[in-house]
Scaffold this motif. Structure first.
Motif, PDB file in Angstrom:
ATOM      1  N   ILE A 422       0.847  -1.193   0.000  1.00  8.45           N
ATOM      2  CA  ILE A 422       0.000   0.000   0.000  1.00  8.45           C
ATOM      3  C   ILE A 422       0.882   1.243   0.000  1.00  8.45           C
ATOM      4  O   ILE A 422       1.843   1.336   0.762  1.00  8.45           O
ATOM      5  N   LYS A 423       0.538   2.187  -0.853  1.00  6.09           N
ATOM      6  CA  LYS A 423       1.275   3.449  -0.878  1.00  6.09           C
ATOM      7  C   LYS A 423       1.064   4.179   0.451  1.00  6.09           C
ATOM      8  O   LYS A 423      -0.050   4.306   0.940  1.00  6.09           O
ATOM      9  N   ARG A 424       2.180   4.648   1.006  1.00  4.03           N
ATOM     10  CA  ARG A 424       2.123   5.426   2.229  1.00  4.03           C
ATOM     11  C   ARG A 424       2.661   6.820   1.957  1.00  4.03           C
ATOM     12  O   ARG A 424       3.490   7.014   1.074  1.00  4.03           O
ATOM     13  N   VAL A 425       2.170   7.780   2.714  1.00  2.00           N
ATOM     14  CA  VAL A 425       2.595   9.167   2.558  1.00  2.00           C
ATOM     15  C   VAL A 425       3.138   9.663   3.887  1.00  2.00           C
ATOM     16  O   VAL A 425       2.756   9.182   4.957  1.00  2.00           O
ATOM     17  N   ASN A 426       4.029  10.626   3.809  1.00  6.08           N
ATOM     18  CA  ASN A 426       4.616  11.185   5.031  1.00  6.08           C
ATOM     19  C   ASN A 426       3.579  12.008   5.788  1.00  6.08           C
ATOM     20  O   ASN A 426       2.874  12.834   5.203  1.00  6.08           O
ATOM     21  N   GLY A 427       3.490  11.774   7.097  1.00 12.59           N
ATOM     22  CA  GLY A 427       2.564  12.533   7.926  1.00 12.59           C
ATOM     23  C   GLY A 427       1.730  11.643   8.818  1.00 12.59           C
ATOM     24  O   GLY A 427       1.899  10.415   8.857  1.00 12.59           O
ATOM     25  N   VAL A 428       0.812  12.286   9.544  1.00 13.43           N
ATOM     26  CA  VAL A 428      -0.119  11.568  10.415  1.00 13.43           C
ATOM     27  C   VAL A 428      -1.527  12.098  10.164  1.00 13.43           C
ATOM     28  O   VAL A 428      -1.716  13.182   9.608  1.00 13.43           O
ATOM     29  N   ARG A 429      -2.505  11.314  10.575  1.00  8.93           N
ATOM     30  CA  ARG A 429      -3.902  11.726  10.444  1.00  8.93           C
ATOM     31  C   ARG A 429      -4.377  12.358  11.762  1.00  8.93           C
ATOM     32  O   ARG A 429      -4.094  11.833  12.841  1.00  8.93           O
ATOM     33  N   ASN A 434      -7.740  14.075   8.545  1.00 11.40           N
ATOM     34  CA  ASN A 434      -6.970  14.939   7.657  1.00 11.40           C
ATOM     35  C   ASN A 434      -5.474  14.672   7.815  1.00 11.40           C
ATOM     36  O   ASN A 434      -4.991  14.389   8.917  1.00 11.40           O
ATOM     37  N   LEU A 435      -4.746  14.765   6.721  1.00  8.17           N
ATOM     38  CA  LEU A 435      -3.321  14.510   6.732  1.00  8.17           C
ATOM     39  C   LEU A 435      -2.557  15.719   7.254  1.00  8.17           C
ATOM     40  O   LEU A 435      -2.693  16.832   6.732  1.00  8.17           O
ATOM     41  N   VAL A 436      -1.763  15.506   8.281  1.00  7.54           N
ATOM     42  CA  VAL A 436      -0.889  16.560   8.815  1.00  7.54           C
ATOM     43  C   VAL A 436       0.536  16.181   8.421  1.00  7.54           C
ATOM     44  O   VAL A 436       1.093  15.193   8.913  1.00  7.54           O
ATOM     45  N   LYS A 437       1.124  16.964   7.521  1.00  8.60           N
ATOM     46  CA  LYS A 437       2.438  16.635   6.989  1.00  8.60           C
ATOM     47  C   LYS A 437       3.547  17.069   7.950  1.00  8.60           C
ATOM     48  O   LYS A 437       3.387  18.008   8.728  1.00  8.60           O
ATOM     49  N   PRO A 438       4.718  16.404   7.890  1.00  6.47           N
ATOM     50  CA  PRO A 438       5.852  16.814   8.722  1.00  6.47           C
ATOM     51  C   PRO A 438       6.312  18.230   8.356  1.00  6.47           C
ATOM     52  O   PRO A 438       6.129  18.679   7.220  1.00  6.47           O
TER      53      PRO A 438
END
Length: 842
Positions: A422-429, A434-438
């Motif tokens: 599964i594709k993962r993206v940098n950050g947390v929910r 909602n995605l909170v990016k580093p």
């Protein structure tokens, strides 16, 4: 008023099926998948003739056993409709047939809905028996044996009985081992009765191997039914058989110098094999039938039989394969199909290991036997089809040796790469999804077309090879791209980022080709000699295409050493590593705590690896599956274990086991810490003692193994285990620290050094002995010839070794007892992103 029922008839007496005199002899060689001779067989074909004299018998009894466990919830309504349609067929009006309907769920939840009811009574409109079917509901777990036990109790002497057993899952109540033992005991008892058992494996989740073995043991057939229509057809064919004349049981003994025999009837769709006395039951007088008897002989004896025809692509070899498959002799079944020189079936099923794959394998053999014209569509050769090119595993060894002299076209790799996870993206929910990016990100420093050849790693428990490509990056702020130059007193403008590319995934080539440049003529010559390059001219400026997809993954000539004792050696190392790692979780032998905090703030580990938090790209995975961006694949896990502990996954983490078995307390105050961790152990005044265990705590063999090491490490017992492990890996400095308390800094330094040596030693064992074996099994579907063993289900294995514990996935696995070790193979369903994404690590 219904017409008077015709009497069911059977042939006169037991053993009335007589052998004809026109016996036919053939011979064949059993080859392995490398095309090498494994064994030699002489085959006697005995044609059968049924005595035409028949006598009347009062009744035939059809016992239908259906599964109403919780997993049938979505299918139970359709199954009930199917039963009603089946039991109200007009053609049954003249059948002297009585019906019993049994359903089962959890243990002690078996119901006989009606028993020994004439079929004409069931058929009547709005009969109470049909109403009883409508009331059936799906509930709870699966206890098949109680249904079979009830059916056995209803069998009458001298009465023809057929049991049709239906299941959509695994027998698991009260336990898989108890169920398997009970079912096999019942089957042995049924062999002496006038009964045959047909089984229906309904759905891909069914325990096809167990159901197939039941049918093979009690002279039946196992049907793989994909839907209720096929369930209908299976039960209908049994009822139709009972409505006519049926031959009595025949028993055929096996001479001592023969190793196997198989009954085959094309008209009855029946194949039953055994290495003991063969029972044949449930066929009509007009059915055809042969018995093949197999005698394993020496090569010299085989070659002297000049007057006996060699028959490789022969019915006798196909039935030999099918019967061995039903008995769990997986390697023998695969070798038999390879020995027919049927390249189509060999390529399609050579890697079959899981329940579903074995069911498909069995179906394809049956199609070839029952519909022989289908063989015209198969590729039949004059030898086993073998790919003699260099194996991909051998090629990778060349890549590793010359990795500093080979560069890869990165764009070509990315354009043709299919992600396997599964594709993962940098950050947390956040709480709203909602995605909170580093606050930081990376930028590549090397932006050229080529990158260095990566390092290769064979997975520890899957037939997967990853190529780890390292690229230079710098840290920058996410908002304005301001570079971060220094963190915690270190320059961080020249860091390494790693991208994992799966070259082989679960025994399938995932990267079809690589485009490379080669700077070393020796490397070029090696690749040319291996048949990988299509040109004789070496040019360091030229780009070469290396095709991977047509290479065999492994060489069948490779030899594998014994794995005995490896599990316990590695288990001890893993436990000790876990203890040391738990101590060092927030500690470093290089950095101060303030520096570690600073590194963590900038997403850097204490080893200076970039460590961004990541999350699933998809907020709704099912929606992603529905719109086609995500799909499912099957991953095959291969583990080694012992006869007490199935695999390393059963070991507890260090802190979990500490909390499970020990008390951690302050020596001065006596305070007992509620949630103890090994990080506390680095503080002064911390002591350990055994915990008073609850009567509900069940001590397992995992506990026994880990407790010896923990007691030794904590100084509660002197078992000499820890010292022996540390001496083996050359970490004597830690032995001194454990016996002579030193400062916290010295302890951390000793722990860190020992942990690195332990991990290096364990990785060496994996790399040299375990990972190649795992890769071989996962990519071929075979055990190496020197590890020949019979495939077993979880139920069969648990009968032999009751201390073993199985997860839900493992209960559906295939197991091999090899010496003192257990090799497990089981499937897990995993999601993967179908969209090709450039430049993002797996």
């Amino acid at each position: 008023m219904a017409k008077k029922a015709a009497k069911n008839t059977v042939v006169n007496s037991k053993n009335s099926i007589s052998k004809s005199t026109n016996n036919h002899r053939t011979r064949f060689t059993l080859y392995n998948l490398a095309g090498k001779e494994k064994a030699y067989y002489l085959v006697d074909k005995v044609n059968l003739q049924i005595n035409a004299e028949i006598s009347e018998k009062a009744v035939a009894h059809s016992i239908i056993i259906i599964d109403r466990s919780g997993s049938m919830s979505y299918d139970i309504a359709a199954l009930k409709d199917t039963l009603i349609k089946l039991l109200t067929l007009d053609e049954y009006i003249n059948f002297q047939l009585v019906i019993t309907l049994i359903s089962y769920s959890s243990k002690k939840d078996v119901t006989c809905h009606f028993q020994r009811v004439p079929i004409q009574e069931v058929m009547k409109q709005n009969s109470p028996y049909l109403e009883e079917i409508k009331k059936i509901t799906a509930t709870y777990l699966t206890c098949i044996s109680q249904g079979m036990q009830m059916a056995k109790s209803l069998i009458k002497k001298e009465e023809l009985t057929a049991i049709t057993l239906h299941s959509d899952g695994y027998a698991n109540d009260s336990s898989p081992s108890a169920e398997a033992k009970a079912l096999l005991e019942i089957c042995e008892e049924l062999k002496s009765m006038d009964v045959f058992v047909n089984t229906i494996a309904y759905s891909n989740a069914s325990d096809f191997k167990l159901l197939s073995k039941i049918a093979n043991t009690v002279s039946g057939v196992c049907i793989k039914a994909g839907d209720v229509k096929e369930v209908y057809n299976a039960i209908y064919s049994t009822s139709k058989l009972l409505g006519g004349a049926v031959a009595p049981a025949m028993e055929e003994t096996l001479a001592a110098d023969y190793s196997y025999q198989v009954f085959f009837s094309r008209s009855a769709n029946k194949i039953n094999g055994t290495n003991q006395t063969l029972k044949i039951f449930g066929i009509k007088p007009e059915d055809d039938g042969v018995i093949y008897k197999y005698k394993q002989i020496s090569q010299d004896a085989y070659e002297q039989l000049k007057d006996v025809a060699i028959a490789q692509n022969d019915e006798s070899v196909y039935v030999f394969a099918k019967a061995n498959l039903a008995e769990g002799n997986l390697n023998t079944a695969k070798y038999a199909i390879a020995s027919t020189f049927n390249a189509t079936l060999t390529e399609r099923h050579a890697k079959a290991l899981t329940n579903q794959e074995i069911a498909n394998f069995a179906q394809d053999i049956e199609i070839a036997l029952f519909y022989p014209n289908i063989l015209h569509e198969h590729e039949i050769l004059d030898k086993v089809k073998v790919n003699n090119r260099i194996s991909l595993l051998e090629l990778i060894k060349i890549f590793e040796e010359y990795r500093s002299n080979i560069i890869i076209n990165l764009k070509h790799l990315q354009d043709n790469y299919q992600r396997k996870g599964i594709k993962r993206v940098n950050g947390v929910r956040d709480e709203n999804g909602n995605l909170v990016k580093p606050w930081l990100t990376t930028e590549y420093i090397d932006i050229g077309e080529y990158v260095g050849m990566g390092g290769f790693e064979i997975n520890h428990n899957t037939a997967t090879i990853n190529m780890l490509v390292s690229r230079k990056v710098k840290l920058v702020k996410s908002d304005d791209k301001t570079p971060i130059i220094e963190v915690a007193g270190l320059l961080v403008n020249d860091l390494a980022a790693f991208n994992n590319y799966t070259i082989v995934s679960d025994g399938e080539v995932n990267v079809k080709s690589l485009k490379v440049k080669i700077s070393n003529k020796k490397a070029f010559d090696l690749l040319k000699k291996a048949g990988i390059l299509e040109t004789d001219k070496f040019d360091f400026k030229s780009e070469y295409t290396i095709n991977l997809e047509n290479l065999p993954l492994v060489s069948f000539d490779e030899r594998y050493s014994s794995i005995d004792d490896l599990f316990y050696e590695l288990a001890q190392i893993k436990v000790l590593c876990s203890i040391l790692s738990a101590h060092l979780k927030e500690e470093s032998d290089v950095f101060l705590p303030e520096q570690l905090d600073e590194l963590k703030k900038h997403y850097l580990s204490k080893n200076l690896y970039i460590n961004f938090p990541t999350t699933n790209e998809y907020t709704d995975i099912q929606e992603a599956v529905a719109n086609g961006t995500v799909d499912l694949r099957v991953s095959y896990k291969i583990d080694i274990g012992s006869k007490d502990i199935l695999n390393f996954g059963k070991l507890h983490s260090a802190n979990k086991f500490l909390d499970r078995m020990y008390q951690v307390y302050d020596k001065e105050t006596g305070e007992i810490f509620v949630k103890p961790t090994f990080e506390m152990a680095l503080n002064e005044n911390i002591a350990f003692r055994h915990k008073q265990l609850s009567s509900r705590t069940k001590i397992t063999r995992v506990d026994d193994l880990m407790k010896l090491i923990f007691d030794d490490f904590l100084g509660l017992e002197d078992n000499q285990i820890v010292a022996a492990i540390l001496s083996k890996i050359g970490a004597d400095s830690l032995i001194r620290v454990l016996h002579n308390p030193v400062s916290k800094e010295e302890t951390i330094t000793a722990f860190t050094a020992a942990n690195k040596k332990l991990e290096k030693y364990a990785e060496k064992i994996y790399r040299e002995k375990i990972s190649p074996l795992v890769f071989y099994i996962g990519s071929t579907g075979l055990l190496p010839d020197e590890m020949s063993a019979k495939a077993m289900t979880a139920e069969e294995l648990a009968l032999l070794y009751p201390n073993l514990q199985f997860s839900a996935y493992e209960q559906e696995g295939t197991f091999f007892e090899v010496g003192e070790s257990i090799i497990s193979v089981y499937a897990q369903t995993e999601y993967y992103s179908k969209k090709i994404t450039v430049g993002v690590e797996e």
